[in-house]
Design a protein around this motif. Sequence first.
Motif, PDB file in Angstrom:
ATOM      1  N   MET A 138       0.853  -1.200   0.000  1.00  0.00           N
ATOM      2  CA  MET A 138       0.000   0.000   0.000  1.00  0.00           C
ATOM      3  C   MET A 138       0.881   1.239   0.000  1.00  0.00           C
ATOM      4  O   MET A 138       1.810   1.340   0.786  1.00  0.00           O
ATOM      5  N   ARG A 139       0.623   2.150  -0.894  1.00  0.00           N
ATOM      6  CA  ARG A 139       1.464   3.345  -0.926  1.00  0.00           C
ATOM      7  C   ARG A 139       0.718   4.528  -0.326  1.00  0.00           C
ATOM      8  O   ARG A 139      -0.487   4.669  -0.518  1.00  0.00           O
ATOM      9  N   ILE A 140       1.444   5.347   0.372  1.00  0.00           N
ATOM     10  CA  ILE A 140       0.855   6.555   0.955  1.00  0.00           C
ATOM     11  C   ILE A 140       0.637   7.567  -0.157  1.00  0.00           C
ATOM     12  O   ILE A 140       1.535   7.838  -0.953  1.00  0.00           O
ATOM     13  N   ILE A 141      -0.542   8.061  -0.219  1.00  0.00           N
ATOM     14  CA  ILE A 141      -0.839   9.038  -1.271  1.00  0.00           C
ATOM     15  C   ILE A 141      -0.718  10.462  -0.741  1.00  0.00           C
ATOM     16  O   ILE A 141      -0.190  11.323  -1.392  1.00  0.00           O
ATOM     17  N   ARG A 142      -1.219  10.665   0.466  1.00  0.00           N
ATOM     18  CA  ARG A 142      -1.206  12.027   1.004  1.00  0.00           C
ATOM     19  C   ARG A 142      -1.022  11.983   2.526  1.00  0.00           C
ATOM     20  O   ARG A 142      -1.558  11.104   3.189  1.00  0.00           O
ATOM     21  N   GLU A 143      -0.274  12.935   3.041  1.00  0.00           N
ATOM     22  CA  GLU A 143      -0.222  13.124   4.497  1.00  0.00           C
ATOM     23  C   GLU A 143      -0.185  14.616   4.791  1.00  0.00           C
ATOM     24  O   GLU A 143       0.560  15.352   4.143  1.00  0.00           O
ATOM     25  N   PHE A 144      -0.997  15.051   5.750  1.00  0.00           N
ATOM     26  CA  PHE A 144      -1.088  16.475   6.076  1.00  0.00           C
ATOM     27  C   PHE A 144      -0.968  16.689   7.573  1.00  0.00           C
ATOM     28  O   PHE A 144      -1.463  15.900   8.364  1.00  0.00           O
ATOM     29  N   LYS A 145      -0.342  17.809   7.915  1.00  0.00           N
ATOM     30  CA  LYS A 145      -0.272  18.178   9.324  1.00  0.00           C
ATOM     31  C   LYS A 145      -1.587  18.839   9.733  1.00  0.00           C
ATOM     32  O   LYS A 145      -2.246  19.508   8.928  1.00  0.00           O
ATOM     33  N   ILE A 146      -1.950  18.635  10.982  1.00  0.00           N
ATOM     34  CA  ILE A 146      -3.117  19.306  11.555  1.00  0.00           C
ATOM     35  C   ILE A 146      -2.635  20.037  12.798  1.00  0.00           C
ATOM     36  O   ILE A 146      -1.904  19.458  13.613  1.00  0.00           O
ATOM     37  N   ARG A 147      -3.031  21.301  12.906  1.00  0.00           N
ATOM     38  CA  ARG A 147      -2.610  22.087  14.062  1.00  0.00           C
ATOM     39  C   ARG A 147      -3.783  22.267  15.025  1.00  0.00           C
ATOM     40  O   ARG A 147      -4.866  22.711  14.624  1.00  0.00           O
ATOM     41  N   ALA A 148      -3.542  21.959  16.272  1.00  0.00           N
ATOM     42  CA  ALA A 148      -4.568  22.164  17.296  1.00  0.00           C
ATOM     43  C   ALA A 148      -5.003  23.616  17.333  1.00  0.00           C
ATOM     44  O   ALA A 148      -4.175  24.523  17.227  1.00  0.00           O
ATOM     45  N   LYS A 149      -6.299  23.818  17.424  1.00  0.00           N
ATOM     46  CA  LYS A 149      -6.905  25.155  17.587  1.00  0.00           C
ATOM     47  C   LYS A 149      -6.717  26.067  16.373  1.00  0.00           C
ATOM     48  O   LYS A 149      -7.031  27.255  16.458  1.00  0.00           O
ATOM     49  N   ASP A 150      -6.202  25.551  15.276  1.00  0.00           N
ATOM     50  CA  ASP A 150      -5.989  26.385  14.087  1.00  0.00           C
ATOM     51  C   ASP A 150      -7.242  26.342  13.211  1.00  0.00           C
ATOM     52  O   ASP A 150      -7.322  25.592  12.235  1.00  0.00           O
TER      53      ASP A 150
END
Length: 140
Positions: free
Chosen positions: A1-13
């Motif tokens: 399985m290949r990773i297609i997308r990864e995104f950071k998430i910021r608390a309270k943003d």
Amino acid sequence: MRIIREFKIRAKDFIHAGEGSMEIRNALKSLNLDAELVRRICICAYEAEMNVVIHGGDGTISMALDDTGVVIEVTDDGPGIDDINLALKEGYTTAGVEAQQMGFGAGMGLPNMVRNSDFFKIESEKDNGTYLLMCFKFDK
Ligand SMILES: Nc1ncnc2c1ncn2[C@@H]1O[C@H](COP(=O)(O)OP(=O)(O)OP(=O)(O)O)[C@@H](O)[C@H]1O
Ligand SMILES: [Mg+2]
């Protein structure tokens, strides 16, 4: 399985909240998948991302896919969940006034993720962050 997308998430943003699940939606739309499947994945990705922003700490949302389906993983290093069974109940929320004023806090995010995914797993501990795994099968 290949990773297609990864995104950071910021608390309270709240300015950037929802961008990760939006990118996932765009990636899925270009893949010619079943519209109903894409809809279910987008609901789950959005609810999970908003939970990180509202309740969690900094984290990531990722999407991977292969011939059999799509996997969404969401992690954050926030306060974690003390009682997972309680958090999964419809209507249960700890959202504060600010989040409620923005329309969050119905206590329906996690129940909707359970309902809309083919496989759902949550791991969380008080003071130890939260990990979500949601799988979506192409053929059922
Ligand atoms: N990533 C997280 N970190 C810490 N607590 C969480 C996290 N995700 C959910 N919770 C806890 O689980 C509760 C229920 O989450 P759920 O998404 O079902 O409802 P909500 O976010 O409160 O409201 P809604 O999703 O309907 O806007 C939250 O109120 C919060 O207490
Ligand atoms: Mg929620």
